[in-house]
Design a protein around this motif. Structure first.
Motif, short mmCIF file in Angstrom:
data_model
loop_
_atom_site.label_atom_id
_atom_site.label_comp_id
_atom_site.label_asym_id
_atom_site.label_seq_id
_atom_site.Cartn_x
_atom_site.Cartn_y
_atom_site.Cartn_z
N ILE A 28 45.17 47.49 32.70
CA ILE A 28 44.14 46.71 32.01
C ILE A 28 44.27 45.24 32.36
CG2 ILE A 28 43.30 45.97 29.74
CD1 ILE A 28 44.12 48.75 28.69
N ARG A 29 45.55 44.73 32.34
CA ARG A 29 45.77 43.33 32.65
C ARG A 29 45.42 43.03 34.11
NH1 ARG A 29 45.76 40.68 27.99
NH2 ARG A 29 47.39 41.39 26.54
N LEU A 30 45.76 43.94 35.02
CA LEU A 30 45.46 43.71 36.43
C LEU A 30 43.94 43.73 36.66
CD1 LEU A 30 48.27 45.83 38.16
CD2 LEU A 30 48.19 43.35 37.83
N THR A 31 43.25 44.52 35.90
CA THR A 31 41.78 44.53 36.00
C THR A 31 41.22 43.17 35.54
OG1 THR A 31 41.75 46.91 35.61
CG2 THR A 31 39.67 45.71 35.30
N GLU A 32 41.84 42.58 34.47
CA GLU A 32 41.42 41.28 34.00
C GLU A 32 41.61 40.22 35.10
OE1 GLU A 32 43.47 40.32 30.44
OE2 GLU A 32 42.66 42.03 29.31
N VAL A 33 42.74 40.35 35.88
CA VAL A 33 43.00 39.40 36.95
C VAL A 33 41.87 39.42 37.96
CG1 VAL A 33 44.48 38.94 38.95
CG2 VAL A 33 45.50 39.41 36.71
N VAL A 34 41.54 40.63 38.45
CA VAL A 34 40.49 40.74 39.47
C VAL A 34 39.15 40.31 38.89
CG1 VAL A 34 39.33 42.32 41.04
CG2 VAL A 34 41.79 42.55 40.64
N GLN A 35 38.90 40.69 37.65
CA GLN A 35 37.62 40.33 37.00
C GLN A 35 37.46 38.81 36.93
OE1 GLN A 35 37.13 41.89 33.04
NE2 GLN A 35 35.54 40.41 32.52
N ASN A 36 38.51 38.11 36.49
CA ASN A 36 38.44 36.66 36.38
C ASN A 36 38.24 36.00 37.74
OD1 ASN A 36 38.87 35.30 33.64
ND2 ASN A 36 40.39 36.94 33.58
N LEU A 37 38.97 36.53 38.77
CA LEU A 37 38.84 35.93 40.09
C LEU A 37 37.45 36.17 40.67
CD1 LEU A 37 42.34 36.77 41.62
CD2 LEU A 37 41.54 34.56 40.77
N LEU A 38 36.87 37.38 40.46
CA LEU A 38 35.51 37.67 40.94
C LEU A 38 34.50 36.80 40.19
CD1 LEU A 38 35.68 41.57 41.24
CD2 LEU A 38 35.53 39.93 43.12
N ASP A 39 34.68 36.68 38.88
CA ASP A 39 33.75 35.90 38.07
C ASP A 39 33.82 34.42 38.47
OD1 ASP A 39 31.89 35.88 35.73
OD2 ASP A 39 33.43 34.48 34.98
N ASN A 40 35.04 33.94 38.73
CA ASN A 40 35.22 32.56 39.15
C ASN A 40 34.55 32.31 40.49
OD1 ASN A 40 36.84 30.00 38.41
ND2 ASN A 40 37.37 30.34 40.57
N ALA A 41 34.70 33.28 41.44
CA ALA A 41 34.07 33.14 42.75
C ALA A 41 32.55 33.10 42.62
CB ALA A 41 34.51 34.29 43.66
N ALA A 42 32.00 33.97 41.77
CA ALA A 42 30.54 34.00 41.59
C ALA A 42 30.04 32.72 40.91
CB ALA A 42 30.15 35.22 40.77
N LYS A 43 30.84 32.21 39.97
CA LYS A 43 30.43 31.05 39.19
C LYS A 43 30.31 29.81 40.09
CE LYS A 43 32.61 30.71 35.39
NZ LYS A 43 33.67 30.41 34.40
N PHE A 44 31.27 29.68 41.05
CA PHE A 44 31.29 28.49 41.90
C PHE A 44 30.78 28.78 43.30
CE2 PHE A 44 34.48 27.75 38.64
CZ PHE A 44 34.13 26.50 38.18
N MET A 45 29.77 29.68 43.37
CA MET A 45 29.21 30.03 44.67
C MET A 45 28.35 28.88 45.20
SD MET A 45 29.26 32.16 47.07
CE MET A 45 30.06 33.51 46.27
N GLY A 46 27.78 28.08 44.32
CA GLY A 46 26.95 26.95 44.76
C GLY A 46 25.58 27.43 45.22
N THR A 47 25.04 26.80 46.23
CA THR A 47 23.68 27.08 46.70
C THR A 47 23.70 27.85 48.01
OG1 THR A 47 23.65 24.95 47.83
CG2 THR A 47 22.79 25.01 45.57
N GLN A 48 24.68 28.67 48.22
CA GLN A 48 24.78 29.44 49.45
C GLN A 48 23.56 30.35 49.58
OE1 GLN A 48 26.66 29.63 52.05
NE2 GLN A 48 28.31 28.18 51.49
N THR A 49 23.01 30.38 50.79
CA THR A 49 21.86 31.26 51.03
C THR A 49 22.31 32.70 51.23
OG1 THR A 49 22.00 30.76 53.38
CG2 THR A 49 20.52 29.40 52.05
#
Length: 823
Positions: free
Chosen positions: A715-736
């Motif tokens: 469960i904790r390891l899933t939280e790690v990947v979830q946070n990292l994926l969410d962080n990547a999506a959040k700071f994607m910027g204006t990429q086409t």
């Protein structure tokens, strides 16, 4: 007589005719000699039986000659003249030696007849063989004289009288005259053949002179000095052979010119005895034999054996003439003196043996005792076991052991007995005395073993103590050579339990230990050894050994220099103690201290951050509650609703902040049961939780194939990947073409996971700051600033680590490691 029989007899008695003239001449002479000797032997036997019938048994000594004659004649007829000559000479020589041995030695008639063998060898075999036969005769005579001196020969007078001598010498004279006639005949034939030509005559004369020289050499070069002289101290010397010079240093001329030379050079202590012995021998008309010391010309002393016989001379002369030989027996005397010295030494050794020692003969009578034996049992020489003053049953035991030893058995047994009220021990040994394969008696000894047994018991106690110390303790004892590098001399067996290498492996390579020291510690260790050797002081050091399994073992090395009584360093001795667990505890303690310091620092930041970030919603709610009261009193419902929404937002923010802080505090304290789970499944679960944000931004997610399994809290390891994926999506910027990659790679042998995006990126100076609690690089972005701190905390709790690779505008890659099993 029948003609046919007469013809056969003539053919049988006639010598063979050989092709070689010289060989035929020799064969004819040899044939004649054999025939004459056969006839003379028969006549000798007949005359002997007639004249001395009481000594008829002696005729048996001549019987072996007849087979010899037959074989010699057979060899001559077959042309083997050389072999026939050798057989004839050998047969005559052996028969005469046997006769002399049986009849009193060199005084027997047979010994004088050896001149027949010498003459025959010279005529038929040549001068070398004549010299050989003469030498053998002299050596055999010396042996007979030696045996006579030992008393092993019967007296010649038992077998020899005037009749015996007359018969034997008559035969010898006749045969000698025949041999001489043949020698003269051979010379005459040679002279006759030489008359045909002067050169041939000269050669023949040369051969004659050579023959004469051979005979002269035969007399003058025998290994003894031959002399003829008048008896007595002042007797005249008629002849002395040239070997006198090599024997005494005096030339024959010096010897002959000084009548007193012989007497004056005899050692003073031996002089009178030598003269007296000679007088008695002359008076008794027997052979003169004596041994005395003689002073050579150079002053050195030699031992001489003088043997002579009285030679009948003119009856009108009063002086007795003796003829004899002088033999150098110095070497023999030296050997005898050495033997006597050795015998004295052996007696001294036996007397000084510090335990009971004795010897018995084949009749089990005591023939030897040392001083200890005499002290314990009294004088036993000539006595048997039956004479011992011991109980009867003990005598029977002694008899039984003696009998076993006389049968060839060696008996060793240790017995226990009481002495002065205490236990005592003795070792009894009985052994046969072997001599040339035969048993001549037995020896015995009794050795007090009490002190030795006590020493053995003390040694056993010491060995037990040693095993307890060296083999039963957990420490390793070692001994190294006192030199740089410290080659190993000894290592106790515990080394195998400590690092896996056996004593044998350690011993085969004395410098093995150096190769096992950790590279970072080797210089430190060698310096420590150098200090021990040069300063000769104790040293304690701690370093790492590589075990046979590959693990690093921490040891505590306590080394002590060992010196002799002169202060010289002998070796370095010490112990290894396994302090790996101690070091691990120390490392764990240091790690806990570092972790505690980190947590204290983190707690300080947490306290500051919480007090700051939680205060902001409270301030907001407090402010808008004041506005709420004002707006309520004014009846401004729109402002009232706005104030209530702002209060609710502040309350929700505080609630979310508190929930995330609670979640962060639970990491490391509250864990789900760890399990091995494929990392791909964790990635899929995390993607399902952020699917809304990912879909909304049309982000392409690429997940690598063959992702390995990891071990931990799913469960904790899933939280790690979830946070990292969410962080990547959040700071994607204006990429086409927004894209997120999830994969794994091997870096320096280690499995490293990564989540990579092509978003806005992060300045390197903020790579560590992003993991701090409540740190938001962009305050306007949603979130509490707890997510990445939570990720770092979960990964570190699992024993992993996380780091960032990113540049502004180049996207961001989060690298992290996770365990693949319980270890």
């Amino acid at each position: 007589m029948h003609p046919r029989l007469a013809s056969m007899l003539k053919q049988l008695l006639s010598p063979p005719v050989l092709e070689d003239q010289e060989q035929n001449h020799t064969a004819s002479q040899l044939w004649t000699v054999v025939m004459i000797m056969t006839v003379m032997s028969v006549l000798y036997l007949v005359v002997w039986l007639i004249i001395a019938p009481d000594k008829s048994i002696r005729v048996l000594l001549a019987l072996p000659l007849f087979p010899v004659y037959g074989v010699v004649l057979h060899l001559i007829r077959n042309g083997r003249v050389g072999l026939a000559s050798s057989l004839l000479v050998g047969g005559i020589w052996i028969t005469l030696i046997v006769a002399a041995t049986a009849s009193g030695g060199v005084l027997a008639p047979g010994y004088g007849g050896l001149v027949i063998a010498v003459l025959a060898a010279g005529i038929f075999m040549g001068q070398n063989w004549a010299l050989v036969v003469a030498s053998l005769s002299v050596v055999a005579g010396a042996v007979l004289v030696y045996l006579d001196r030992l008393g092993l020969m019967a007296a010649a007078s038992r077998y020899t009288d005037a009749i015996t001598m007359w018969i034997a010498q008559s035969v010898f004279f006749f045969i000698a005259s025949i041999l001489l006639q043949m020698a003269v005949h051979r010379i005459s034939g040679a002279l006759q053949r030489a008359e045909q030509e002067i050169d041939e005559r000269r050669k023949t004369e040369g051969r004659l002179r050579e023959a004469e020289k051979r005979y002269r050499d035969l007399v003058e070069h025998v290994p003894a000095v031959i002399y003829t002289a008048e008896a007595g101290a002042e007797g005249k010397w008629y002849y002395i052979s040239p070997r006198i010079e090599s024997l005494t240093g005096f030339t024959p001329d010096e010897w002959m010119s000084d009548q007193l030379l012989w007497y004056s050079r005899i050692h003073p202590d031996d002089r009178e005895a030598a003269i007296e012995n000679e007088k008695l021998a002359v008076l008794e008309k027997r052979q003169y034999q004596t041994e005395y010391r003689f002073m050579r010309k150079d002053g050195s002393i030699i031992w001489i054996r003088d043997e002579s016989l009285n030679i009948p001379e003119d009856t009108d002369r009063d002086q007795n003439i003796v003829q004899g030989i002088l033999l150098d027996i110095t070497a023999r005397k030296q050997v005898e003196e050495k033997l006597q010295s050795n015998e004295s030494l052996l007696t001294a050794i036996i007397e000084n043996i510090p335990f009971d020692f004795w010897a018995n003969d084949l009749d089990d009578r005591y023939i030897l005792q040392n001083s200890v034996s005499r002290k314990l049992a009294g004088l036993l020489i000539g006595k048997t076991v039956d004479d011992l003053n011991v109980p009867a049953e003990l005598r029977e035991i002694y008899k039984e052991k003696h009998l076993r030893a006389l049968r060839g058995e060696t008996i060793r047994e240790e017995v226990e007995y009481q002495r002065d009220g205490e236990k005592a021990y003795a070792l009894n040994i009985h052994a046969p005395i072997w001599n040339n394969g035969n048993i001549n008696g037995l020896i015995g000894m009794t050795i007090d073993m009490t002190e030795q047994r006590k020493a053995q018991e003390a040694l056993k106690d010491a060995e037990l103590l040693y095993r307890t110390i060296v083999e039963e303790t957990s420490v390793v004892l070692y001994r190294d050579a006192a030199e740089e590098g410290g080659p190993s001399i000894f290592i106790s067996p515990q080394i195998e339990n400590m690092i896996g290498y056996s004593v044998e492996e350690w011993s085969q390579s004395p410098t093995l230990w150096q190769s096992l020291v950790h590279p970072d510690d080797l210089k430190y260790v060698l310096n420590a050894i150098h200090t021990v050797i040069t300063m000769q002081e104790n040293n304690i050091s701690e370093y790492r050994f590589k075990s046979k399994k590959g693990d690093w073992i921490w040891v505590r090395d306590e080394a002590v220099p060992v010196k002799d009584e002169n202060g010289k360093l002998l070796y370095v001795q010490g112990v290894y103690l396994n302090i790996t667990k101690q070091k691990q505890v120390e490392e764990q303690r240091e790690a806990l201290i570092r972790e505690l310091e980190s947590k204290n620092s983190e707690l300080e930041r947490f306290t500051y951050t919480v007090s700051h970030d939680l205060k902001a919603p409270l301030v907001t709610m407090s402010g808008f509650l004041g506005y709420l009261e004002e707006d309520a009193l004014r009846g401004n419902m729109e402002r009232l609703r706005h104030d209530i929404n702002r209060i609710m937002e502040a309350n929700l923010k505080m609630q979310r902040l508190l929930n995330e802080l609670l979640e962060l505090s639970r990491v490391g304290r509250l864990m789900n049961v760890p399990e091995v789970v494929p990392f791909g499944q964790i990635v899929q679960e995390a993607l399902s939780r952020v699917e809304g944000r990912v879909s909304a931004k049309h982000i392409q997610v690429l997940v690598g194939e063959d992702l390995p399994a990891v071990y931990g809290d799913r469960i904790r390891l899933t939280e790690v990947v979830q946070n990292l994926l969410d962080n990547a999506a959040k700071f994607m910027g204006t990429q086409t073409e927004p894209r997120i990659e999830v994969g794994v790679e091997t870096v320096r042998g280690e499995t490293v996971f990564f989540i990579r995006d092509n978003g806005i990126g992060i300045d390197p100076k903020y790579h560590k700051k992003v993991f701090d609690l409540f740190d938001k690089l962009n305050p306007s972005m949603e979130g509490t600033g707890v997510g990445l701190a939570l990720v770092k905390r979960i990964i570190e709790v699992h024993g992993g680590k996380i780091w960032i690779e990113s540049e502004p505008g180049q996207g961001t890659t989060f690298h992290f490691t996770l365990p693949d099993g319980p270890n």
